[in-house]
Write a protein that holds these residues in place. Structure first.
Motif, PDB file in Angstrom:
ATOM      1  N   LEU A   1    -103.820  82.159  54.401  1.00 55.62           N
ATOM      2  CA  LEU A   1    -102.930  81.157  55.175  1.00 55.62           C
ATOM      3  C   LEU A   1    -103.428  81.434  56.569  1.00 55.62           C
ATOM      4  CD1 LEU A   1    -100.407  79.483  55.039  1.00 55.62           C
ATOM      5  CD2 LEU A   1     -98.976  81.615  55.621  1.00 55.62           C
ATOM      6  N   ALA A   2    -103.959  82.433  57.215  1.00 53.53           N
ATOM      7  CA  ALA A   2    -104.565  82.473  58.422  1.00 53.53           C
ATOM      8  C   ALA A   2    -105.640  81.343  58.527  1.00 53.53           C
ATOM      9  CB  ALA A   2    -104.877  84.032  58.744  1.00 53.53           C
ATOM     10  N   GLU A   3    -106.531  81.451  57.520  1.00 51.14           N
ATOM     11  CA  GLU A   3    -107.565  80.441  57.871  1.00 51.14           C
ATOM     12  C   GLU A   3    -107.045  79.042  57.718  1.00 51.14           C
ATOM     13  OE1 GLU A   3    -110.595  81.185  54.681  1.00 51.14           O
ATOM     14  OE2 GLU A   3    -111.059  83.214  55.518  1.00 51.14           O
ATOM     15  N   LEU A   4    -105.983  78.804  56.765  1.00 49.55           N
ATOM     16  CA  LEU A   4    -105.511  77.398  56.824  1.00 49.55           C
ATOM     17  C   LEU A   4    -104.639  77.043  58.272  1.00 49.55           C
ATOM     18  CD1 LEU A   4    -104.594  74.920  55.580  1.00 49.55           C
ATOM     19  CD2 LEU A   4    -102.455  75.938  54.717  1.00 49.55           C
ATOM     20  N   VAL A   5    -104.149  77.944  58.859  1.00 51.01           N
ATOM     21  CA  VAL A   5    -103.578  77.855  60.332  1.00 51.01           C
ATOM     22  C   VAL A   5    -104.490  77.492  61.298  1.00 51.01           C
ATOM     23  CG1 VAL A   5    -102.290  78.913  62.125  1.00 51.01           C
ATOM     24  CG2 VAL A   5    -101.426  79.187  59.690  1.00 51.01           C
ATOM     25  N   ALA A   6    -105.640  78.384  61.183  1.00 53.29           N
ATOM     26  CA  ALA A   6    -106.741  78.131  61.943  1.00 53.29           C
ATOM     27  C   ALA A   6    -107.305  76.799  61.754  1.00 53.29           C
ATOM     28  CB  ALA A   6    -107.965  79.250  61.845  1.00 53.29           C
ATOM     29  N   MET A   7    -107.735  76.201  60.827  1.00 55.23           N
ATOM     30  CA  MET A   7    -108.051  75.023  60.512  1.00 55.23           C
ATOM     31  C   MET A   7    -107.070  73.749  60.964  1.00 55.23           C
ATOM     32  SD  MET A   7    -108.539  73.011  56.746  1.00 55.23           S
ATOM     33  CE  MET A   7    -110.306  73.969  56.328  1.00 55.23           C
ATOM     34  N   ALA A   8    -105.917  74.342  60.786  1.00 53.65           N
ATOM     35  CA  ALA A   8    -104.924  73.027  61.160  1.00 53.65           C
ATOM     36  C   ALA A   8    -104.781  73.002  62.704  1.00 53.65           C
ATOM     37  CB  ALA A   8    -103.471  73.427  60.572  1.00 53.65           C
ATOM     38  N   LYS A   9    -105.116  74.082  63.481  1.00 54.35           N
ATOM     39  CA  LYS A   9    -105.065  74.202  64.686  1.00 54.35           C
ATOM     40  C   LYS A   9    -106.304  73.671  65.445  1.00 54.35           C
ATOM     41  CE  LYS A   9    -101.773  78.124  65.673  1.00 54.35           C
ATOM     42  NZ  LYS A   9    -101.599  79.455  66.103  1.00 54.35           N
ATOM     43  N   ALA A  10    -107.355  73.607  64.515  1.00 57.61           N
ATOM     44  CA  ALA A  10    -108.623  73.052  64.864  1.00 57.61           C
ATOM     45  C   ALA A  10    -108.893  71.570  64.909  1.00 57.61           C
ATOM     46  CB  ALA A  10    -109.777  73.825  64.475  1.00 57.61           C
ATOM     47  N   ARG A  11    -107.573  70.884  63.968  1.00 54.95           N
ATOM     48  CA  ARG A  11    -107.810  69.603  63.504  1.00 54.95           C
ATOM     49  C   ARG A  11    -106.161  69.000  63.758  1.00 54.95           C
ATOM     50  NH1 ARG A  11    -110.606  69.864  57.847  1.00 54.95           N
ATOM     51  NH2 ARG A  11    -110.199  67.717  57.814  1.00 54.95           N
ATOM     52  N   PRO A  12    -105.677  69.055  64.828  1.00 51.59           N
ATOM     53  CA  PRO A  12    -104.314  68.772  64.952  1.00 51.59           C
ATOM     54  C   PRO A  12    -104.226  67.346  64.183  1.00 51.59           C
ATOM     55  CG  PRO A  12    -105.257  68.788  66.969  1.00 51.59           C
ATOM     56  CD  PRO A  12    -106.195  69.304  66.281  1.00 51.59           C
ATOM     57  N   GLY A  13    -103.046  67.252  63.350  1.00 50.84           N
ATOM     58  CA  GLY A  13    -102.689  65.791  62.742  1.00 50.84           C
ATOM     59  C   GLY A  13    -103.698  65.441  61.551  1.00 50.84           C
ATOM     60  N   ALA A  14    -104.713  66.045  61.191  1.00 46.88           N
ATOM     61  CA  ALA A  14    -105.517  65.685  60.135  1.00 46.88           C
ATOM     62  C   ALA A  14    -105.354  66.227  58.778  1.00 46.88           C
ATOM     63  CB  ALA A  14    -107.042  66.187  60.562  1.00 46.88           C
ATOM     64  N   LEU A  15    -104.448  67.097  58.821  1.00 44.31           N
ATOM     65  CA  LEU A  15    -104.044  67.785  57.447  1.00 44.31           C
ATOM     66  C   LEU A  15    -102.820  67.335  57.096  1.00 44.31           C
ATOM     67  CD1 LEU A  15    -105.330  71.387  57.627  1.00 44.31           C
ATOM     68  CD2 LEU A  15    -106.588  69.185  56.871  1.00 44.31           C
ATOM     69  N   SER A  16    -102.418  66.830  55.818  1.00 44.71           N
ATOM     70  CA  SER A  16    -101.131  66.499  55.469  1.00 44.71           C
ATOM     71  C   SER A  16    -100.401  67.301  54.339  1.00 44.71           C
ATOM     72  CB  SER A  16    -101.184  65.154  54.643  1.00 44.71           C
ATOM     73  OG  SER A  16    -102.163  64.999  53.580  1.00 44.71           O
ATOM     74  N   PHE A  17     -99.162  67.277  54.358  1.00 42.72           N
ATOM     75  CA  PHE A  17     -98.383  68.281  53.334  1.00 42.72           C
ATOM     76  C   PHE A  17     -97.425  67.258  52.920  1.00 42.72           C
ATOM     77  CE2 PHE A  17     -95.458  68.199  56.900  1.00 42.72           C
ATOM     78  CZ  PHE A  17     -94.245  68.285  56.484  1.00 42.72           C
TER      79      PHE A  17
END
Length: 326
Positions: free
Chosen positions: A142-158
């Motif tokens: 989960l920490a790596e997912l959070v880091a990815m999301a912070k590096a790519r704001p608005g790029a990932l969807s849930f």
């Protein structure tokens, strides 16, 4: 002895003799079948949980419990039916969290007021969500997912099972607790969201344990964390979101029994005792645990406090993320 005094004594003796019969009549509850409303379609999780609980409850009460589906409006129709029933304890509802602590913050005109119109009896089961990601996305935790999301704001969807669903709210809570910007994609139920997660059309899904358990065990979907306060016995190696570094990330779809406000306290106690007996029954308890849940069996006061607490949490999430029904 005067006639008046003699009459009073005889009248008192008559009343004393009648008291056991009056008490017995008052104690004869239930004196007819109990209706347990399920505010969702037959065959779903709420229906299964209701039928598992009702089986032992009916044995303890000595009367049948008739499980009745009254689906619609995200559970509000069934809950409203129970809220407006005669407050004699013969109608109860196996409600889920959505219609009790989420919808009132999204729907400007609810047909019932939870605090005014409903009597909480006992919380039965709490089912957390598994946070899963699309195969091949990359993050190992989960920490790596959070880091990815912070590096790519608005790029990932849930994905979610629809606006205002527990799955939607879990994703919105993750946004707040982890401080990330991910885009909500609503579906008509959890199943199509899982299908699109498998296909990579969405990247993240926080879904109730039963919806993802088979995929997680088969290795077809990566599971990063569970949104419970403690690890699940059926997935002991899966860390909680809190352990994985997201503070206060607790989200559960819970199920509980409520009745109309005004049910006499002694009748409430009889219903609660029967429900708690069902939750102690080894076969029933294990069947509920197999749903990926935590068996509760709280008393009315604790359940009422829990409702107030979780309602406040989801109200804050709705306001902070400006969530609105379509």
């Amino acid at each position: 002895m005067t006639i008046t005094r003699r009459s009073a004594i005889l009248g008192g003796l008559g009343l004393a003799a009648a008291l056991p019969r009056i008490a017995a009549a008052q104690a004869a509850f239930p004196d007819q079948p109990v209706r347990m409303i399920v505010p969702f379609a037959a065959g779903g999780p709420a229906d299964l949980i209701a039928r598992l609980t009702a089986k032992v409850m009916s044995e303890r009460l000595g009367k049948p419990i008739v499980v009745e589906s009254r689906a619609g409006a995200g559970g509000a129709i069934g809950v409203d039916t129970a809220a407006k029933a005669r407050p004699d304890g013969h109608t109860i509802v196996m409600a889920s969290s959505g219609a009790i602590v989420i919808l009132p913050h999204l729907q400007p005109s609810m047909p019932y007021d939870v605090a005014r119109d409903l009597a909480p009896l006992t919380q039965v089961l709490a089912v957390p969500q598994i946070i899963s990601i699309a195969p091949g996305l990359g993050p190992k935790n989960l920490a790596e997912l959070v880091a990815m999301a912070k590096a790519r704001p608005g790029a990932l969807s849930f994905g979610s099972a629809g606006v205002g669903s527990s799955l939607h709210m879990a994703g919105e809570l993750l946004k707040i607790r982890a401080g990330i910007d991910i885009v909500h994609i609503p579906y008509r139920g959890a199943a199509p969201a899982v299908t699109d997660l498998l296909a990579g059309r969405i990247q993240i899904l926080a879904a109730d344990v039963p919806a993802l358990l088979g995929h997680v065990r088969a290795g077809t979907l990566p599971a990063l964390a569970v949104t419970a306060a403690e690890r699940l016995p059926i997935l002991p190696d899966l860390p909680t979101a809190i352990e994985a570094g997201v503070p206060n990330m607790v989200s559960e779809t819970w199920y509980g029994l409520l009745g109309a406000a005004g049910i006499p306290a002694d009748r409430q106690a009889i219903l609660v005792s029967a429900a708690q007996a069902a939750l102690r029954d080894p076969e029933t308890r294990q069947a509920l645990i197999n749903q990926g849940g935590r068996v509760v069996g709280s008393n009315p006061a604790d359940f009422a406090a829990f409702i107030r607490q979780t309602s406040a949490t989801w109200g804050e999430v709705v306001r902070a993320n400006n969530i609105k029904l379509d």
